[in-house]
Motif scaffolding. Structure first.
Motif, PDB file in Angstrom:
ATOM      1  N   LEU A  69       1.403  -1.086  -0.053  1.00 58.32           N
ATOM      2  CA  LEU A  69       0.161   0.124   0.153  1.00 58.32           C
ATOM      3  C   LEU A  69       0.960   1.084   0.065  1.00 58.32           C
ATOM      4  O   LEU A  69       1.867   1.486   1.071  1.00 58.32           O
ATOM      5  CB  LEU A  69      -1.096  -0.042   0.609  1.00 58.32           C
ATOM      6  CG  LEU A  69      -2.268  -1.166   1.626  1.00 58.32           C
ATOM      7  CD1 LEU A  69      -2.868  -1.188   2.661  1.00 58.32           C
ATOM      8  CD2 LEU A  69      -2.869  -1.585   0.165  1.00 58.32           C
ATOM      9  N   LEU A  73      -2.785   5.350   0.623  1.00 60.13           N
ATOM     10  CA  LEU A  73      -3.547   4.464   1.083  1.00 60.13           C
ATOM     11  C   LEU A  73      -3.127   3.904   3.005  1.00 60.13           C
ATOM     12  O   LEU A  73      -3.692   3.312   3.187  1.00 60.13           O
ATOM     13  CB  LEU A  73      -3.164   3.317   0.104  1.00 60.13           C
ATOM     14  CG  LEU A  73      -4.105   3.373  -0.754  1.00 60.13           C
ATOM     15  CD1 LEU A  73      -4.030   2.321  -1.672  1.00 60.13           C
ATOM     16  CD2 LEU A  73      -5.246   3.897  -1.059  1.00 60.13           C
ATOM     17  N   GLY A 385      -5.128   7.432   4.529  1.00 58.47           N
ATOM     18  CA  GLY A 385      -5.108   6.663   4.080  1.00 58.47           C
ATOM     19  C   GLY A 385      -5.922   5.215   4.643  1.00 58.47           C
ATOM     20  O   GLY A 385      -6.694   5.095   2.943  1.00 58.47           O
ATOM     21  N   SER A 388      -8.938   6.362   1.570  1.00 60.35           N
ATOM     22  CA  SER A 388      -9.200   6.085   0.979  1.00 60.35           C
ATOM     23  C   SER A 388      -9.247   4.541   0.322  1.00 60.35           C
ATOM     24  O   SER A 388     -10.304   4.674  -0.818  1.00 60.35           O
ATOM     25  CB  SER A 388      -7.533   6.868   0.346  1.00 60.35           C
ATOM     26  OG  SER A 388      -7.080   7.634   0.545  1.00 60.35           O
ATOM     27  N   ILE A 389      -8.656   4.026   1.467  1.00 56.87           N
ATOM     28  CA  ILE A 389      -9.114   2.521   0.736  1.00 56.87           C
ATOM     29  C   ILE A 389     -10.742   2.297   0.970  1.00 56.87           C
ATOM     30  O   ILE A 389     -10.942   1.347   0.101  1.00 56.87           O
ATOM     31  CB  ILE A 389      -8.278   2.014   1.571  1.00 56.87           C
ATOM     32  CG1 ILE A 389      -7.182   1.931   1.685  1.00 56.87           C
ATOM     33  CG2 ILE A 389      -8.663   0.441   1.623  1.00 56.87           C
ATOM     34  CD1 ILE A 389      -6.506   0.887   3.052  1.00 56.87           C
ATOM     35  N   THR A 441      -1.584   2.854  -5.235  1.00 58.36           N
ATOM     36  CA  THR A 441      -2.060   3.636  -4.793  1.00 58.36           C
ATOM     37  C   THR A 441      -3.107   4.570  -4.997  1.00 58.36           C
ATOM     38  O   THR A 441      -3.881   3.614  -6.110  1.00 58.36           O
ATOM     39  CB  THR A 441      -0.527   4.669  -5.268  1.00 58.36           C
ATOM     40  OG1 THR A 441      -1.294   4.837  -7.029  1.00 58.36           O
ATOM     41  CG2 THR A 441       0.478   4.645  -4.829  1.00 58.36           C
ATOM     42  N   LEU A 442      -3.556   5.674  -4.868  1.00 51.29           N
ATOM     43  CA  LEU A 442      -5.247   5.399  -5.414  1.00 51.29           C
ATOM     44  C   LEU A 442      -5.042   6.276  -7.147  1.00 51.29           C
ATOM     45  O   LEU A 442      -6.059   5.350  -7.228  1.00 51.29           O
ATOM     46  CB  LEU A 442      -5.523   7.177  -4.663  1.00 51.29           C
ATOM     47  CG  LEU A 442      -5.889   7.246  -3.195  1.00 51.29           C
ATOM     48  CD1 LEU A 442      -6.502   8.876  -2.887  1.00 51.29           C
ATOM     49  CD2 LEU A 442      -7.446   6.112  -3.694  1.00 51.29           C
TER      50      LEU A 442
END
Length: 553
Positions: A69, A73, A385, A388-389, A441-442
């Motif tokens: 990650l 994230l 993070g 975001s996940i 990543t995003l």
């Protein structure tokens, strides 16, 4: 005839099983990560009941690779640092002065006495007493130059020497400055990477930016200050002879000597020989240890050459103090009790376990060639993070459900086959990412979401071709076979162009752009595989069992 041979079926589904097997550890992320960390520590030679229990959380016979990650994230530290390249130039010229002095002194009859004038850091100014010997002095100093070791300046000298009256001015040539900057940046990147890797962090991003800057992103770190403390220390270790001590910081140490403060006793200074007996560059290993009192210390071992030099010195100086100097401070000055032939020793001090561990890491990684200045620091919290996940999961689930429903409503049973292939497709993407140890990543999640949308394109093209072939009344089996054959070229052409774009993004881009390109590229490969082979295999298996006389797509 609609048929796939048994060896091809085994190959198709064997590939699917292997891919999903490599993707499986990501469904048990915390357990597998704990297992991997414990195994890494055990492999280094340490073991205890806790480590064994952690290692047993995941079967060793199964794959244990994970998709790492990224900073956005997992949370962590973001740093942009500047390397003081000018100090490297100055240090080189400072070290070059004795060679210039000795060379000119050997020709004293021609050039006279040699002294050094004050000068900027990027220059070395040398004065000779006999002006008539200026040409000879210029010739001698230019003769000390070496060819520049770079493609741009292979034929040039590393020195730019000029003379004005009795004063020689020595600078680094432009080609040498460029070559030295490149070497310094490469060395800085490698040392920073080694320091961070040895501290146990996962998948850091360490990249050169511009001429003299380095971008550092370390996932999983609590604060940027932790990274600054780890990489900001130059950790220049030397072992010097002790000539005396004083409490007067203004006292002159004498020619060829230096004055170094004691790290523990404020107001105490040691007079040391400037020339070190051995340096940290000669270390072969350094690790956490404990002294006879149980206090944390650092055990070290020199390479063969330095061990011999260290052993000879201790043999000749039994009873004399010996200074261990770290970054200009004397951290220990013990007396040599006996001959130390093995090149091993221990550094003691008022260390905590963490301080001793970090010092060992710094010594193993080596000294930075130049000081670093932090230009930008930022800490990404783990909560952000996790958000975001969660957002990425929601996006994938919503996109997946919408496509699953659309395919079933549009193509019925064939849509179900396409949906099964789509789920397998996502698993294969994570399998490939796990195999190469990629960092997600995003933007990488965005690439997966985009792949989910694109993955059914090939199936849509195939199913529409089958619909067209059914109108010719050639039979269901023949229609399916022709649908796949005629759709193949369109599928390959469409995906090759997208794949080329992904490759260009990966090669030219960096960081988030590169992460997006990786997931997009893998998604294209897996979606083509699942559409052409997995979906067709499912249809063939169903058709062989059901034997339908007519089909509806």
């Amino acid at each position: 005839m609609l048929n796939i041979s048994m060896p091809k079926q085994i190959l198709i589904w064997g590939t699917v099983v292997i891919g999903l097997l490599f993707a499986m550890p990501n469904a048990f992320y915390t357990r597998v990560e704990t297992h991997n960390d414990a195994v890494a520590v055990i492999d280094s030679g340490q073991t205890n009941a806790t480590l064994d229990a952690d290692a047993a959380q995941w079967p060793s016979v199964l794959p244990s690779g994970l998709v790492n990650l990224g900073l956005d994230l997992r949370g962590g530290a973001h740093l942009l640092v500047e390397v003081a390249l000018e100090e490297v130039h100055g240090s080189y010229l400072e070290g070059f002065w004795p060679e210039v002095r000795d060379t000119l002194a050997a020709e004293r009859d021609a050039v006279g006495f040699v002294t050094r004038d004050d000068s900027p850091a990027d220059e070395l100014r040398v004065r000779i007493s006999q002006v008539d010997g200026a040409a000879r002095a210029l010739e001698l100093v230019r003769g000390l130059g070496r060819p520049v070791t770079s493609l741009t300046g292979a034929a040039g000298s590393n020195l730019d020497v000029s003379i004005n009256g009795p004063v020689l001015t020595i600078k680094l040539s432009e080609a040498e400055q460029v070559a030295m900057n490149d070497r310094t940046m490469a060395q800085t990147l490698e040392i920073v990477r080694r320091r961070i890797d040895e501290a146990g962090t996962r998948e850091p991003t360490i990249q050169r930016q511009g001429t003299d800057r380095v971008l550092i992103q370390v996932p999983g770190v609590g604060s940027a200050q932790e990274v600054i403390d780890l990489i900001g220390t130059t950790a220049q270790l030397t072992f010097n002879s002790v000539l005396g001590s004083t409490s007067d910081p203004a006292q002159s140490p004498g020619t060829g000597n230096i004055l170094a403060p004691d790290a523990e006793n404020e107001g105490l200074f040691y007079i040391l020989e400037k020339r070190a007996v051995v340096t940290g560059e000669d270390l072969e290993n350094a690790q956490l240890d404990f002294d006879q009192n149980g206090s944390p210390a650092v055990a070290f071992r020199f390479n063969t050459t330095a061990a011999r030099k260290f052993g000879d010195y201790t043999l000749e100086n039994i009873g004399s103090p010996f200074a261990i100097v770290l970054d200009g401070e004397v951290i220990s000055a013990p007396r040599i009790q006996s001959h130390i032939p093995g090149g091993s020793g221990i550094i003691t001090g008022n260390f905590t376990v963490e301080e001793a561990t970090n010092l060992a890491i710094l010594l193993r990684a080596g000294a930075l060639p130049a000081p670093l200045t932090v230009l930008e620091e930022r800490t990404v919290g783990p909560e952000l993070g996790q958000d975001s996940i969660d957002a990425g999961k929601v996006a994938c689930i919503v996109a997946g459900i919408a496509i699953l429903v659309f395919m079933v409503l549009s193509y019925g049973l064939f849509g179900v086959f396409a949906n099964i292939a789509l789920i397998i497709n996502v698993g294969l993407i994570f399998g490939l990412l796990s195999i190469i140890g990629a960092t997600l990543t995003l933007p990488g999640i965005a690439g997966i979401v985009l792949t989910i949308g694109m993955a059914v394109d090939a199936n849509v093209i195939i199913f529409e071709r089958i619909r067209e072939e059914l109108k010719t009344a050639k039979g269901a089996a023949r229609a399916i076979e022709l649908g796949y054959e005629k759709a193949l070229s369109s599928i390959i052409d469409a995906n090759i162009t997208t794949f080329i774009t992904a490759v260009i993004l990966f090669v030219i881009g960096s960081g988030p752009v590169s992460g997006f390109a990786v997931t997009l590229g893998f998604g294209i490969v897996t979606s083509v595989f699942t559409a052409i082979f997995v979906t067709r295999s499912l249809i063939v298996i169903w058709f062989a069992r059901a034997r339908p006389k007519t089909i509806e797509v």
